[in-house]
Write an enzyme that holds these catalytic residues in place. Structure first.
Site, PDB file in Angstrom:
ATOM      1  CG  ASN A 169      -1.995   0.952   1.311  1.00  0.00           C
ATOM      2  OD1 ASN A 169      -2.806   0.983   0.379  1.00  0.00           O
ATOM      3  ND2 ASN A 169      -2.081   1.749   2.369  1.00  0.00           N
ATOM      4  CG  HIS A 206      -4.471  10.208   1.242  1.00  0.00           C
ATOM      5  ND1 HIS A 206      -5.619  10.108   1.996  1.00  0.00           N
ATOM      6  CD2 HIS A 206      -3.667   9.209   1.663  1.00  0.00           C
ATOM      7  CE1 HIS A 206      -5.505   9.091   2.838  1.00  0.00           C
ATOM      8  NE2 HIS A 206      -4.337   8.512   2.650  1.00  0.00           N
TER       9      HIS A 206
HETATM   10  C1  XIL Z   1      -3.568   8.649   9.397  1.00  0.00           C
HETATM   11  C2  XIL Z   1      -4.785   8.721  10.305  1.00  0.00           C
HETATM   12  O1  XIL Z   1      -5.901   9.066   9.530  1.00  0.00           O
HETATM   13  C3  XIL Z   1      -4.555   9.734  11.402  1.00  0.00           C
HETATM   14  O2  XIL Z   1      -5.596   9.677  12.366  1.00  0.00           O
HETATM   15  C4  XIL Z   1      -3.220   9.511  12.084  1.00  0.00           C
HETATM   16  O3  XIL Z   1      -2.972  10.565  12.995  1.00  0.00           O
HETATM   17  C5  XIL Z   1      -2.084   9.423  11.093  1.00  0.00           C
HETATM   18  O4  XIL Z   1      -2.387   8.419  10.132  1.00  0.00           O
HETATM   19  N1  XIL Z   1      -1.446   6.945   5.106  1.00  0.00           N
HETATM   20  C6  XIL Z   1      -1.858   5.845   5.822  1.00  0.00           C
HETATM   21  C7  XIL Z   1      -2.798   6.033   6.973  1.00  0.00           C
HETATM   22  O5  XIL Z   1      -1.527   4.726   5.470  1.00  0.00           O
HETATM   23  O6  XIL Z   1      -2.558   5.109   7.999  1.00  0.00           O
HETATM   24  C8  XIL Z   1      -2.723   7.424   7.518  1.00  0.00           C
HETATM   25  O7  XIL Z   1      -3.745   7.571   8.510  1.00  0.00           O
HETATM   26  C9  XIL Z   1      -2.875   8.446   6.410  1.00  0.00           C
HETATM   27  C10 XIL Z   1      -1.776   8.313   5.407  1.00  0.00           C
END
Ligand code: XIL
Length: 302
Positions: A169, A206
């Site tokens: 991932n 994202h």
């Molecule tokens: C993020 C969470 O949404 C937050 O609550 C935490 O503080 C940090 O992590 N990539 C990932 C996720 O694989 O696990 C992350 O999640 C966002 C970016």
């Protein structure tokens, strides 16, 4: 169909969301969760710091609350994440070399064994490639323990839970021309050619104005799928509002639907106010739990 899950099921796919254990007492949140989604990812509760806060002392309470809530509602669970440079417990951050390697493999084995039979797919390794133009691995304590740490993690996960799909991932792997995308692609190609157990590639996805939905997104999904793995959109959120945001969610959904081995989409939270990027209002429901334009465009594209 009138829900995201039911609409996704029409083509044999799932529609998931990240869930935070601390929100399971919020009835608006739980109502939307139960109604709209058929796959759940723990937002933080199955990460290394949460599940092994002290070395060899495992802690599954919060992860179990999310897993049991989901399974009681007939939903499946994606496991996230067994090995990652971030959100490591302090004791692991201070380790290196072969003792770190052993601790990481023990973590993978213990956690995947604890959840054996209950996880649809594990993010075995998360975010191991560098940003920028190198296409190389990210520097981290895990990477410094030896370049084969990723395949070792995958082999340990397969041995611990042979029924779970095993995924790699990452983020910023959506644009096919991006060096990071190419680096991940070559690793998966190499794993498949050498029989390293890997079943899926997760694109976190994202998106915001700095990192928009690329025009070649569907090409990227298809090219990974052509290596003989499933692809999944694992952490979708798109900053914005109104019709522009709705359009972007529609494009992402259409891209997945156009690729046979794109097996599902997970959004990274339910309401905008639940998001780790709440300032960007990047999700499908507003802070009051109302459906946004992006919800409707996603539902219609499924
Ligand atoms: C993020 C969470 O949404 C937050 O609550 C935490 O503080 C940090 O992590 N990539 C990932 C996720 O694989 O696990 C992350 O999640 C966002 C970016």
């Amino acid at each position: 169909a009138s829900t995201l899950a039911a609409a996704a099921q029409q083509s044999g796919r799932y529609f998931g969301t990240a869930v935070a254990a601390g929100r399971l007492g919020d009835s608006t949140y739980v109502n939307i969760l139960n109604r709209e989604f058929d796959m759940v990812t723990a937002e933080n509760e199955m990460k290394m710091d949460a599940t092994e806060p002290n070395q060899n002392q495992f802690s599954y309470g919060s992860g179990d609350r999310i897993l049991n809530q989901a399974r009681n509602q007939g939903k499946r669970v994606r496991g996230h994440a067994l090995a990652w440079h971030a959100q490591q417990p302090g004791w692991m951050q201070r380790m290196e070399g072969s003792s770190l390697r052993q601790a990481m493999l023990n973590h993978v084995t213990q956690v995947a064994t604890y959840y054996r039979g209950k996880i649809y797919a594990w993010d075995v390794v998360n975010e191991a490639f560098a940003d920028g133009s190198s296409g190389a691995r990210r520097d981290s304590n895990l990477q410094r323990s030896g370049n084969d740490w990723i395949e070792a993690a995958f082999r340990a996960a397969r041995a611990a839970d042979p029924g779970a799909k095993l995924c790699y991932n990452d983020y910023n792997t959506d644009d096919w021309t991006h060096a990071k995308t190419q680096g991940v692609y070559r690793m998966v190609q190499d794993f498949k050619s050498r029989g390293v157990p890997i079943d899926c590639v997760g694109l976190q996805s994202h998106f915001n104005s700095q990192s928009p939905v690329p025009s070649n997104y569907q090409t990227t999904l298809q090219n990974f799928a052509n290596l003989g793995v499933d692809v999944q959109i694992t952490e979708l959120d798109i900053e914005g509002s109104g019709s522009a945001q709705a359009d972007n969610f529609r494009r992402v959904t259409e891209a997945c639907l156009a690729v046979a081995r794109c097996t599902g989409i997970t959004v990274w939270g339910i309401r905008d106010t639940d998001s780790w990027r709440a300032y960007g209002t990047p999700l499908l429901f507003d802070g009051s739990g109302n459906k946004k334009a992006a919800y409707n465009s996603t539902l219609n594209a499924l």
